[in-house]
Design an enzyme around this catalytic site. Sequence first.
Site, PDB file in Angstrom:
ATOM      1  N   ARG A  58       0.967  -0.933  -0.087  1.00  0.00           N
ATOM      2  CA  ARG A  58      -0.477  -0.308  -0.053  1.00  0.00           C
ATOM      3  C   ARG A  58       0.837   1.385  -0.054  1.00  0.00           C
ATOM      4  NH1 ARG A  58      -2.397  -3.433   2.563  1.00  0.00           N
ATOM      5  NH2 ARG A  58      -2.080  -2.405   4.920  1.00  0.00           N
ATOM      6  N   GLU A  95       7.196 -10.108  15.858  1.00  0.00           N
ATOM      7  CA  GLU A  95       7.364 -10.161  16.840  1.00  0.00           C
ATOM      8  C   GLU A  95       7.388 -12.183  17.138  1.00  0.00           C
ATOM      9  OE1 GLU A  95       3.292 -10.744  19.766  1.00  0.00           O
ATOM     10  OE2 GLU A  95       3.357  -9.305  17.973  1.00  0.00           O
TER      11      GLU A  95
END
Length: 171
Positions: A58, A95
């Site tokens: 994007r 993460e």
Amino acid sequence: MDIKDHIRAIPDFPKKGILFYDISTLLSHPDAWQVAMGRMAKIVGQHRPDILVGIESRGFLVAAPLALKLGCGFVMARKRGKLPGKTVEHEYDLEYGTDAIALQDDALAPGQRVVVLDDLLATGGTLNATIELCKKVGGNVVGAAGIIELTFLNGRSRIDVPFDSLISYDA
């Protein structure tokens, strides 16, 4: 015009507990998209960039029209293995695990003034990695920007260049 009126919030996407801010509704509204790009051009233009780097995917939608509007070049920062030719990569921690972002090795000239763009700043991991990659290949990163900032995730704290956004969400 309030750009937030043209951003759709989708709960539990891509997984349960995440509220996804979807810019496709902004992209499909010609007046709102024109206003958003005009405002982004003012923000980004202050940095006097030579080239804009858009982060897959994007970020391409933000950086490419801005590059045209500002009269500068556009470069794609993509995931590992998605660019043809010789590339330079920067690996960064997620993460759970790692990922890598890549540029074509000749995409930036040493010393070029670079602004890195994405649609949204969340935790700042990918944006920070892209900034570091641009510096690694000799770019002079003078700023970063996005349409949306999720301020509650404090992604700005991971970035060592000025960051601007059109809108922010606090929760």
